[in-house]
Structures are given as C-alpha cells and as structure tokens.
Design a protein around this motif. Structure first.
Motif, PDB file in Angstrom:
ATOM      1  N   THR A  24     -14.870   0.360   0.247  1.00 18.10           N
ATOM      2  CA  THR A  24     -14.127   0.534  -1.000  1.00 18.10           C
ATOM      3  C   THR A  24     -13.583   1.963  -1.006  1.00 18.10           C
ATOM      4  N   THR A  25     -13.107   2.411  -2.165  1.00 15.85           N
ATOM      5  CA  THR A  25     -12.531   3.753  -2.223  1.00 15.85           C
ATOM      6  C   THR A  25     -13.529   4.723  -2.847  1.00 15.85           C
ATOM      7  N   PRO A  62     -10.805   1.196   6.724  1.00 14.69           N
ATOM      8  CA  PRO A  62     -10.837  -0.260   6.728  1.00 14.69           C
ATOM      9  C   PRO A  62     -11.866  -0.744   7.742  1.00 14.69           C
ATOM     10  N   THR A  82       2.603  -2.531  -1.583  1.00 11.24           N
ATOM     11  CA  THR A  82       1.313  -1.950  -1.936  1.00 11.24           C
ATOM     12  C   THR A  82       0.229  -2.445  -0.982  1.00 11.24           C
ATOM     13  N   THR A  83       0.280  -3.738  -0.649  1.00 14.55           N
ATOM     14  CA  THR A  83      -0.715  -4.305   0.255  1.00 14.55           C
ATOM     15  C   THR A  83      -0.459  -3.853   1.695  1.00 14.55           C
ATOM     16  N   ASP A 126      -1.496  -0.334   2.318  1.00 12.48           N
ATOM     17  CA  ASP A 126      -2.839  -0.055   1.792  1.00 12.48           C
ATOM     18  C   ASP A 126      -3.564   0.973   2.677  1.00 12.48           C
ATOM     19  N   TRP A 127      -3.336   0.915   3.964  1.00 12.11           N
ATOM     20  CA  TRP A 127      -4.046   1.777   4.917  1.00 12.11           C
ATOM     21  C   TRP A 127      -3.663   3.250   4.795  1.00 12.11           C
ATOM     22  N   PHE A 133      -0.901   4.373  -3.130  1.00 10.68           N
ATOM     23  CA  PHE A 133      -0.260   3.249  -3.814  1.00 10.68           C
ATOM     24  C   PHE A 133       1.238   3.472  -3.643  1.00 10.68           C
ATOM     25  N   ARG A 179      -3.180  -4.126 -10.219  1.00 13.18           N
ATOM     26  CA  ARG A 179      -3.613  -3.484  -8.974  1.00 13.18           C
ATOM     27  C   ARG A 179      -4.653  -2.401  -9.258  1.00 13.18           C
ATOM     28  N   ARG A 197      -8.505  -2.063  -7.969  1.00 14.12           N
ATOM     29  CA  ARG A 197      -8.878  -0.919  -7.130  1.00 14.12           C
ATOM     30  C   ARG A 197      -9.988  -0.085  -7.751  1.00 14.12           C
ATOM     31  N   THR A 249       4.804   6.811  -5.724  1.00 13.47           N
ATOM     32  CA  THR A 249       3.730   6.852  -4.721  1.00 13.47           C
ATOM     33  C   THR A 249       2.583   7.658  -5.291  1.00 13.47           C
ATOM     34  N   ARG A 309      -4.576   7.123  -3.585  1.00 11.74           N
ATOM     35  CA  ARG A 309      -5.588   6.192  -4.094  1.00 11.74           C
ATOM     36  C   ARG A 309      -6.875   6.893  -4.508  1.00 11.74           C
TER      37      ARG A 309
END
Lengths: 184, 409
Positions: A152-153, B153, B328-329, B332-333, B337, B350, B354, B373, B376
């Motif tokens: 998660t973040t 990830p 956005t998806t 994601d990496w 956003f 979203r 998150r 932008t 995150r």
C-alpha cells in the motif's frame, strides 16, 4: 556472466589465519555487500556501518563455516542478521516528548486515575490492520517500508496510525468517564 | 492545526529545540491529549514487549527462513539445534502475532535480493552492468529524497532478471535495429554522459539541462548528456526500468527523444511515462504529443499517441496501435496521481480507495473536470486542498476520515 566464485581453498586458508587470503576475500566481499545494503536501505550513511559489521561477523564466524564452499550462504546469513540488528536499533523507545515512565508533570490533577487504565483494553481498540502496522513499526520498520510490505502507500499507512490514535484517544476519554463515574 | 500536531507527535521524528518547545506549549493547553499521548506510548511499549515475548531472538526468524529456503549449509550446529528447539515456539508466535508473518516474508525478500546481488557481481567483486556508475562518480546527488519514495509494487523478479539479461546481451552484441544499451553508439566519444541508477523501491527526480524532469522509479537506469548542448535533438536513454518524463517545450522546437533497447519515443513538449521491462517498452501519454517507433523506422513510421493513449514495442516486434488507457491506473507506478479532464467525483472515488477515507462532492460541483498531477505520498488533506483551489471550492472535514468538497461562498 559467471557468479562470483570464491575458491574454497582460499576460504580455508583464510580460516587458517592466512591474512592475504582473508584480505582478498574482504576486497571481493565488500563491494558486493555494499551493493546489497544500498539495494535494501538506499544510499544511507548507515550502509558503511552495515558493510563493516557484516564483514566483522563473517570474519569472527569464519571458523564455524564447515563447508568453505558455502561462503555465499554464510555471508547471506551475516547480512540478514545485520539487517535485523539495524531495524531493532532504529527507534529509541524513549520518546522525544512525554516519556510515560516519568511523572506526567503536566498533569496536575492529584485525582488522575488514568494510570489505572488497562493497556490491554486500549490494544483492543486497534483494528487488525492498525495493530499489524504498529507491530511492524515497533519491530523497527519505517512507515515507507511497512507500506511496501503491505503493498500500500505510506500515506495510507500513516492514515491508519492517525486513526488508531484518535480512536484510542476517544476510547480513553470514555473509559476515564466510566472510571470517574464508578469511582474505580 | 490539530492535524499538524498529530502529524508531529506521531510522525515528527527529530525536532529542533524551538519546534519541541512550540509543541510542548500547545500540549500544555490540552491535558487530555497529553494523557492520550502518554497511553499511546504505553500501548506501543506493550506491543514491543509482546513481540519480544514471542520472539526472544530475532536471528531465529532469519534461521527459519534460511532453513526453509534451502540454505541450511549456512547454519552452524548450534544454530541448527536452537532452531529445532524453537520451531514450535516460532509456529505459535507467527499464529499469535500476524505481523511476524509479514516480517518472515520480508526476510525472504531480503534473501532473494542477496541472491540477485551476488549473481550480478563478477569474479572481481564489482557489479557488471554496462552503464552502472554511482551518482557520486557522475557528480549527481545520489541520495534519494525521502519524500519521493513510493510503495513498491509486487516484486516482479523474473522480469527484473529478464530485463538485466537483455541489457547485458545488448551491451555485447552489435545492434543495428535496436538501441544500444551503453549509449556508446549514440554519443560521440568526446561527449560527457551522465548515468543515473535508482535502486529498487526508490524514486528519484532528475532535472535535465533544458528544465525537463524525469521521475525514475527504481530499479531504473537512465543516461543523458551531461550538458545541454542546444542541438536539434535532445536525447536520453532508458536502459531499464520506468520513468515519467515532463518535457519542456523549447522555443527552437528541438525534439526530445527517449530511447530504450526496443523503441524510440519522440516528443515536443509533454508528460508521459516509459516503462522498459521484460524486453518490452511501454509508453503512456498524459499530455502533449509523442511518436513511438522502432529505431530503424523513418520519421513517418511508428505511431503517434494522443493524450490518454498508450502503445508498446516488444523486442523484434512491431509498434502496437495506440489504445486508450486510464491514466491514473496506467501511471500508478510513478507514485503520482495523473488526472486529465477527469470528473471530480471520479477523482474523489480514487482518493477514497487510495487513502481509505470518504470524500464526497457537493452536487453543484459534480461533472467539473480536473487536470493535474499529485504526489501519492502527499497527505490527503493537501491533495484535497489543491483540488479545491482548482475548482474554487472549499474542503469541509466532517469526521476523522470524512471530507466534503463544497463550492466556496
């Protein structure tokens, strides 16, 4: 490209006290360990200490290496041990503010009954997710590392912690009211 | 203000004497908060004690993993005995403290990384990647910004190994149709090249000479000219990994070219993400215009992406036709956003996912599109503040994790 081969005969010579053999092992292990710790914790100033401590572990424990051909596994063990010590040493339990073991100087109420609040009951307020995060934090991981571990973040992890604190604060207020009301 | 105080108490770390004094003054006015903080510390201590009760020696967890992963040759006889004696205790501990299971998984990751690093080092102990140089050697500030670090990830180990093997093969082979990994074939010998390598799990932002920025998400390696030479073409090479480019348009309309081992992306002024993994280059366009082609194709070849589209090029494959993508998806990496004309209520959804919060939008604001932008890792309050400023709205906090965007009076 070949993986690094450490000649078992050289490892045996290092075990027998051959300084040149050991220095050569050191020269080859050092950049490898440095690359590993940079990969794990980033380019932190602590990397130097981790590398040196791991080399010390390998050096001190070399006599215990029964199979000189297993230097990789042996070095791996030393590096993993070193990381565990690193995480444990990260946080000092003495908080920067209001160490709970000191008299709460800012609480002037002599009738303060908060010391009787059961810590176990306070733990029950935590959600399983929040509890896992806090356990990982107390183990020594950074919030960003915890976020990676839980996929998660960091922001979401900190939100969980903040929410847990607020919940505990609200629960404590209610509990104190009960304590006061029943004169416990 | 209370939010600031909580942030500092819970996550503040080292405080200057002035900051500490300021916090203590504020706590003087809130004895309930002082008590709560004191009990919070007691709870944390209890958690720590409990961890220690279940696992008295952390090394046992390491031995447990090494034994499971087939490294029992690393254990001494004494360690093997200790592990056997503690096996039941370890099983009970992992059942009682769920965090221990997560810790064991992490130790496995650490073991895997050791294997990987060991395998990538040669006979002389030095890492053999064709363009690897430290940031210190290249004169760059190599310390990743703590605030930039993004959650990693799921570890795609096979793809990491695949892309490294591919990078090494390209360094050896003479490549006609695909891009040279080392960049030697592209720049004249006398040109100085800066190479930046970002470790797995780290994020680093590079500012190029022309003001363009590249957000590298590790593991990643990028090379670019050390000086901006005002040539007709600005050229960088992404040898491996993922990067988000924010390219400044130049008055001379010089194009900006991103090369990878399998593709070339040519842009004029834009924001886009490039991912080079497992022998495939993937390009996602946020704003502006990008042409994606194989290196041997002419200026008319390849495909041109519009914002909100992506394409990809595999080794010895053709350039895929552009396809629409959820920015956005798909990005994601990047740890960002990226919104492009997205309705505010969709953005709110979203953010809910998150941050695990509840953000609602007043009816009069629904349908309002936002382009922007955001990091995150920013607190949700900051993101909402920026969105509100864009819409001319206000943010009302209706609970500890409930927010509502309403029109400004």
């Amino acid at each position: 490209m070949a993986t690094p081969s450490f000649d078992p005969a050289q490892v045996r010579r290092a075990q027998n006290g051959d300084e040149r053999a050991w220095n050569d092992l050191l020269r080859r292990l050092e950049p490898l360990l440095r690359g590993y710790f940079i990969k794990r914790i980033g380019k932190e100033p602590d990397v130097d200490d981790l590398v040196q401590n791991t080399l010390m572990r390998v050096h001190k424990g070399l006599d215990d290496l029964k199979k000189p051909g297993s230097l990789k596994s042996f070095s791996m063990k030393a590096a993993l041990f070193e990381l565990q010590d690193y995480y444990r040493g990260r946080y000092d339990m003495k908080e920067t503010l209001y160490d709970p073991e000191l008299p709460p100087q800012r609480t002037t109420d002599p009738e303060d009954r908060s010391a009787h609040v059961d810590v176990e009951k306070a733990l029950d307020v935590l959600t399983p997710k929040a509890r896992r995060i806090m356990e990982l934090r107390e183990y020594g991981y950074l919030y960003r590392e915890i976020a990676q571990m839980l996929d998660t973040t960091e922001a979401a992890v900190k939100m969980q912690v903040k929410r847990a604190f607020e919940k505990m604060k609200d629960a404590l207020t209610s509990l104190l009211l009960l304590v006061w009301f029943f004169g416990l | 203000m209370m939010e600031d105080l909580y942030e500092t108490l819970l996550f503040g770390g080292d405080l200057s004497p002035q900051e500490r004094s300021s916090i203590e003054d504020r706590l003087d006015d809130d004895p309930d908060l002082v008590k709560a903080w004191s009990h919070w510390c007691l709870v944390r201590r209890r958690l720590r004690d409990r961890l220690h009760e279940h696992i008295s020696d952390r090394r046992l967890l390491v031995l447990y993993v090494l034994d499971q992963e087939g490294h029992d040759d690393a254990l001494t006889a004494h360690e093997r005995e200790a592990l056997e004696a503690a096996r039941d205790e370890l099983d009970r501990a992992v059942a009682a403290v769920p965090a221990l299971e997560t810790i064991v998984d992490r130790i496995r990751d650490e073991r895997d990384d050791f294997e990987m690093v060991w395998a990538s080092h040669g006979e002389d102990g030095h890492q053999h990647q064709t363009t690897l140089r430290s940031e210190a050697e290249s004169g760059q500030n190599g310390t990743p910004d703590r605030a930039e670090r993004a959650a990693r990830p799921p570890h795609e180990r096979d793809q990491d190994r695949g892309s490294r093997r591919w990078a090494r093969r390209l360094a050896i082979a003479t490549v006609g149709l695909v891009l040279a990994v080392a960049g030697i074939l592209f720049w004249p010998e006398e040109s100085a090249v800066t190479t930046v390598t970002v470790a797995d799990g780290d994020v680093q932002v590079e500012v190029l000479g022309d003001g363009s920025t590249v957000r590298l998400v590790g593991p990643a390696t990028l090379s670019y000219p050390a000086e901006d030479t005002e040539t007709a073409v600005r050229r960088v090479t992404l040898e491996e990994g993922r990067a988000f480019f924010d390219v400044q348009r130049r008055s001379d309309h010089a194009s900006f070219v991103v090369e990878t081992p399998t593709a070339v992306a040519t842009v004029l002024g834009t924001q886009f993400g490039v991912s080079m993994q497992a022998d495939t280059t993937n390009v996602v366009l946020a704003t502006g215009s990008v042409r994606v082609a194989r290196e041997e194709e002419t200026e008319d070849g390849g495909v041109v992406l519009e914002p909100g589209q992506h394409s990809w090029v595999a080794k010895e494959g053709r350039v895929a036709a552009p396809k629409p993508v959820d920015l956005t998806t798909a990005l994601d990496w990047t740890g960002l956003f990226v919104f492009r004309s997205v309705p505010i209520e969709t953005i709110a959804e979203r953010l809910n996912q998150r941050y695990d919060v509840q953000v609602t939008v007043a009816e009069s604001l629904t349908g309002e599109a936002v382009t922007g932008t955001f990091e995150r890792e920013q607190p949700v309050e900051e993101v909402l503040g920026a969105l509100a400023a864009t819409l001319g709205a206000n943010v009302h906090q209706e609970g500890s994790d409930q927010y509502r965007l309403v029109p400004a009076p």
